[in-house]
Scaffold this active site. Structure first.
Site, mmCIF file in Angstrom:
data_model
loop_
_atom_site.group_PDB
_atom_site.id
_atom_site.type_symbol
_atom_site.label_atom_id
_atom_site.label_comp_id
_atom_site.label_asym_id
_atom_site.label_seq_id
_atom_site.Cartn_x
_atom_site.Cartn_y
_atom_site.Cartn_z
ATOM 1 N N GLY B 89 -12.883 -3.968 -10.310
ATOM 2 C CA GLY B 89 -11.563 -4.301 -9.786
ATOM 3 C C GLY B 89 -10.546 -4.358 -10.914
ATOM 4 O O GLY B 89 -10.672 -3.670 -11.919
ATOM 5 N N LEU B 90 -9.555 -5.241 -10.730
ATOM 6 C CA LEU B 90 -8.492 -5.401 -11.717
ATOM 7 C C LEU B 90 -7.836 -4.064 -12.065
ATOM 8 O O LEU B 90 -7.618 -3.744 -13.222
ATOM 9 C CB LEU B 90 -9.019 -6.052 -12.989
ATOM 10 C CG LEU B 90 -9.290 -7.551 -12.899
ATOM 11 C CD1 LEU B 90 -9.750 -8.076 -14.238
ATOM 12 C CD2 LEU B 90 -8.052 -8.291 -12.457
ATOM 13 N N CYS B 91 -7.604 -3.258 -11.038
ATOM 14 C CA CYS B 91 -6.898 -2.016 -11.322
ATOM 15 C C CYS B 91 -5.829 -1.813 -10.258
ATOM 16 O O CYS B 91 -5.716 -0.768 -9.650
ATOM 17 C CB CYS B 91 -7.839 -0.828 -11.400
ATOM 18 S SG CYS B 91 -9.102 -0.799 -10.147
ATOM 19 N N GLY B 92 -5.046 -2.838 -10.024
ATOM 20 C CA GLY B 92 -3.910 -2.734 -9.124
ATOM 21 C C GLY B 92 -4.351 -2.387 -7.711
ATOM 22 O O GLY B 92 -5.374 -2.863 -7.234
#
Lengths: 133, 294
Positions: B89-92
């Protein structure tokens, strides 16, 4: 000096070779065929084996698995799933890989898919060893 | 009044968060460059493949023995959706936008009375879709621990898809991934894999000045060998585009996060200084009024 042939070798990962050469011998499924400049347009599937490239009297060989060759007036393009230059091949590791593949077939047991995959791999490797001679 | 100590702790914690997001941004930038290079390097293969398939398909279309991969099974009852997402995750909005597009398709197909099956690649897509469609998921693949995408991963996925097709488990296969447009823009895309969407890339047959194209072994044989490869090649291309998109999305998301953290630190520092000054002033007033009282 005769015209040169534009030869491109492409794998899914990248464009491996793109150069002007004298002649290329391709291992087609129906038999090997040599391609010189001005060859008639042909599209042929290829079997695992060695591509022979002749340029200025020098020979280089590349091992290819699976794919096809496309001859157009513009030149020859070989699309191969895998390609390894002869220099990078080494007999001992090839033999080891063949042994591993044979073992895998034995281990696969009832798993049809795994056995099939291993058998294919074995065929490729054997073709490579034969080609190395 | 928020104590000075609490403010100090807050500032320190935001600062370390900023360090992390900054590092992630730099890593994503480096990975993005590599992913882009890989995507560019893979282009010649799939371009040639597309041209050849379009060429062959034009001649084979309408022929009686045309392979089902090309012309379809003659029905469109069962749809397989191949959804490619990231492992992390952590990709907008990267994962959620692909999932949203896939979900819209599922709902539309359901409304039309079709059967939907899902083949999910990537952990994030699985996590998001299993909530609503757990009973539709027929297969999943993962790319855990894959550092550099190789053709093998695409070949594995395509083999599984082709096997399902050969077993008659679906009629139409559509692939979902994010097309890489630029670092700030990744477009979630639906792409029909099976049957091959020839009309979409009709380039016209190449002209060889009257020379006849010869086929070895024959057109049908070549097409049969080529179509499965073409599926693998398209999946590979989509995976590469996806990888580039993921890194691009992460890079801009982390850039935003870093900037927000910076703003927050500025705000908190201001508050900290104000509070400190207010305290000093208060102390001074106390001292002065104390002195005056004497």
């Amino acid at each position: 000096m005769a015209d040169k042939l534009k030869f491109e070798l492409v794998t899914p990962e990248r464009l491996l070779l793109s150069e002007e050469v004298d002649m290329v011998t391709v291992p087609g499924t129906e038999g090997d065929f040599g391609v010189l400049a001005g060859h008639a347009p042909v599209m042929s599937a290829i079997r695992p084996g060695m591509i022979d490239v002749l340029n200025d009297g020098k020979r280089s060989r590349i091992l290819v698995y699976g794919g096809f060759a496309d001859v157009t007036p513009a030149g020859l393009t070989v699309l191969a799933e895998q390609a390894v230059a002869e220099e990078d091949l080494d007999r001992a590791s090839l033999d080891q890989a063949i042994l591993d593949a044979e073992e895998d077939i034995g281990l696969a047991g009832p798993d049809q898919e795994a056995a099939q995959a291993a058998r294919e791999r074995l065929d490729h490797l054997k073709a490579a060893r034969d080609a190395l001679g | 009044m928020a104590g000075l100590k609490e403010l100090k702790v807050r500032i320190a914690s935001v600062k370390s968060t900023r360090k992390i997001t900054k590092a992630m941004q730099l890593v994503a930038a480096a990975k993005l460059r590599r992913a882009q290079e890989a995507a560019v390097a893979a282009r010649p293969y799939s371009d040639r493949m597309d041209a050849v398939i379009a060429n062959l398909a034009a001649t084979m279309k309408g022929a009686a023995g045309a392979p089902p991969l090309l012309v379809g099974t003659g029905s469109d009852k069962v749809h397989l959706l191949l959804v490619l997402t990231a492992e992390r995750g952590l990709c907008g909005g990267f994962n959620s936008s692909i999932v949203r597009l896939a979900r819209e398709h599922v709902e539309r197909l359901k409304a039309e009375g079709k059967t939907v099956k899902l083949f999910l690649v990537g952990k994030k897509g699985y996590d998001a879709l299993k909530r609503n469609y757990a009973n539709l998921i027929v297969a999943r693949g993962d790319l855990v621990g894959v550092r550099q995408l190789a053709f093998k991963q695409a070949a594995d996925i395509s083999q599984r898809v082709l096997k399902m097709f050969a077993d008659g488990e679906f009629d139409v296969c559509t692939m979902f991934y994010a097309r890489f447009q630029s670092v700030v823009s990744q477009k979630p895309t639906a792409h029909q894999l099976i049957p091959v969407d020839v009309a979409a890339r009709e380039g016209g047959a190449p002209d060889f000045g009257g020379a006849v194209y010869e086929y070895e072994p024959d057109e049908e044989g070549i097409l049969k060998a080529l179509l499965p490869r073409n599926i693998a090649s398209q999946i590979f291309r989509a995976l590469l585009e996806n990888a580039a998109s993921e890194q691009g999305a992460r890079m801009s998301a982390m850039d935003n996060a870093t900037r927000n953290a910076g703003d927050m630190i500025d705000g908190l520092t201001l508050k900290f200084n104000r509070t400190r000054q207010a305290q000093i002033t208060k102390e001074l007033i106390e001292i002065i009024s104390g002195a005056e009282a004497v």
